[in-house]
Write a protein that holds these residues in place. Structure first.
Motif, PDB file in Angstrom:
ATOM      1  N   ALA A  40       0.861  -1.181  -0.028  1.00  0.00           N
ATOM      2  CA  ALA A  40      -0.033  -0.063   0.168  1.00  0.00           C
ATOM      3  C   ALA A  40       0.854   1.292  -0.110  1.00  0.00           C
ATOM      4  CB  ALA A  40      -0.808   0.149   1.215  1.00  0.00           C
ATOM      5  N   THR A  41       0.591   2.299  -0.875  1.00  0.00           N
ATOM      6  CA  THR A  41       1.307   3.365  -1.076  1.00  0.00           C
ATOM      7  C   THR A  41       0.348   4.693  -0.663  1.00  0.00           C
ATOM      8  OG1 THR A  41       0.766   3.581  -3.331  1.00  0.00           O
ATOM      9  CG2 THR A  41       2.996   2.581  -2.448  1.00  0.00           C
ATOM     10  N   ASN A  42      -1.019   4.533  -0.563  1.00  0.00           N
ATOM     11  CA  ASN A  42      -1.798   5.787  -0.241  1.00  0.00           C
ATOM     12  C   ASN A  42      -3.020   4.990   0.507  1.00  0.00           C
ATOM     13  OD1 ASN A  42      -0.735   7.404  -2.049  1.00  0.00           O
ATOM     14  ND2 ASN A  42      -1.662   6.307  -3.761  1.00  0.00           N
ATOM     15  N   VAL A  43      -3.589   5.998   1.372  1.00  0.00           N
ATOM     16  CA  VAL A  43      -4.454   5.735   2.192  1.00  0.00           C
ATOM     17  C   VAL A  43      -5.554   6.506   2.179  1.00  0.00           C
ATOM     18  CG1 VAL A  43      -3.634   6.255   4.411  1.00  0.00           C
ATOM     19  CG2 VAL A  43      -5.453   4.703   4.556  1.00  0.00           C
ATOM     20  N   SER A  44      -6.876   6.190   1.908  1.00  0.00           N
ATOM     21  CA  SER A  44      -8.119   7.296   1.882  1.00  0.00           C
ATOM     22  C   SER A  44      -8.905   6.980   3.216  1.00  0.00           C
ATOM     23  CB  SER A  44      -8.806   7.012   0.633  1.00  0.00           C
ATOM     24  OG  SER A  44      -7.881   7.623  -0.376  1.00  0.00           O
ATOM     25  N   ILE A  45      -9.222   7.982   3.803  1.00  0.00           N
ATOM     26  CA  ILE A  45     -10.393   7.860   4.935  1.00  0.00           C
ATOM     27  C   ILE A  45     -11.442   8.699   4.590  1.00  0.00           C
ATOM     28  CG2 ILE A  45     -10.568   8.354   7.559  1.00  0.00           C
ATOM     29  CD1 ILE A  45      -7.231   7.940   6.247  1.00  0.00           C
ATOM     30  N   GLU A  46     -12.517   8.088   4.624  1.00  0.00           N
ATOM     31  CA  GLU A  46     -13.865   8.783   4.395  1.00  0.00           C
ATOM     32  C   GLU A  46     -14.777   8.813   5.562  1.00  0.00           C
ATOM     33  OE1 GLU A  46     -17.708   8.473   1.282  1.00  0.00           O
ATOM     34  OE2 GLU A  46     -15.870   7.020   1.211  1.00  0.00           O
ATOM     35  N   ASP A  47     -15.356   9.837   5.791  1.00  0.00           N
ATOM     36  CA  ASP A  47     -16.275  10.019   6.895  1.00  0.00           C
ATOM     37  C   ASP A  47     -17.579   9.662   6.501  1.00  0.00           C
ATOM     38  OD1 ASP A  47     -18.224  11.128   8.809  1.00  0.00           O
ATOM     39  OD2 ASP A  47     -16.998  12.544   9.508  1.00  0.00           O
ATOM     40  N   LEU A  48     -18.218   8.589   6.405  1.00  0.00           N
ATOM     41  CA  LEU A  48     -19.413   8.218   5.973  1.00  0.00           C
ATOM     42  C   LEU A  48     -20.643   8.907   6.129  1.00  0.00           C
ATOM     43  CD1 LEU A  48     -18.962   4.276   5.871  1.00  0.00           C
ATOM     44  CD2 LEU A  48     -18.429   5.964   4.121  1.00  0.00           C
TER      45      LEU A  48
END
Length: 78
Positions: A40-48
Motif C-alpha cells: 500500500a502506498t496511499n490511504v484514503s479515509i472517508e467520513d461516511l
C-alpha cells in the motif's frame, strides 16, 4: 450519534489492497499506523456521515507525523 469511517488502502496504480470500516476514530488511527498492508502506498479515509475524504501517502508502510496530525484533526481530535 457515532461517526462511521471507511479506510481504503491503495497501491501506486490505484489498485485497492484493503478496505475496512470503523465507528471508532481510535480504530482508524490504529489501522493506519499499525496495520497497513504490504504494497500500500496511499490511504484514503472517508467520513461516511458527512461524505468527506482525506487522502495521505504512506512511506515504508507508515504515515508521516505531519499527516498523522492532520488525520487526527479530520477524525475529530482522536
Amino acid at each position: 450519534m457515532k461517526k462511521r469511517f471507511k479506510v481504503v488502502f491503495k497501491m501506486a496504480g490505484g489498485t485497492v489492497v484493503k478496505i475496512k470500516e470503523f465507528i471508532n476514530p481510535a480504530g482508524v488511527l490504529y489501522c493506519v499506523t499499525q496495520n497497513a498492508p504490504t504494497g500500500a502506498t496511499n490511504v484514503s479515509i472517508e467520513d461516511l456521515e458527512i461524505k468527506t475524504i482525506t487522502t495521505h501517502k504512506l512511506k515504508s508502510r507508515r504515515l508521516p507525523q505531519d499527516d498523522l496530525d492532520g488525520l487526527r484533526a479530520f477524525l475529530g481530535g482522536a
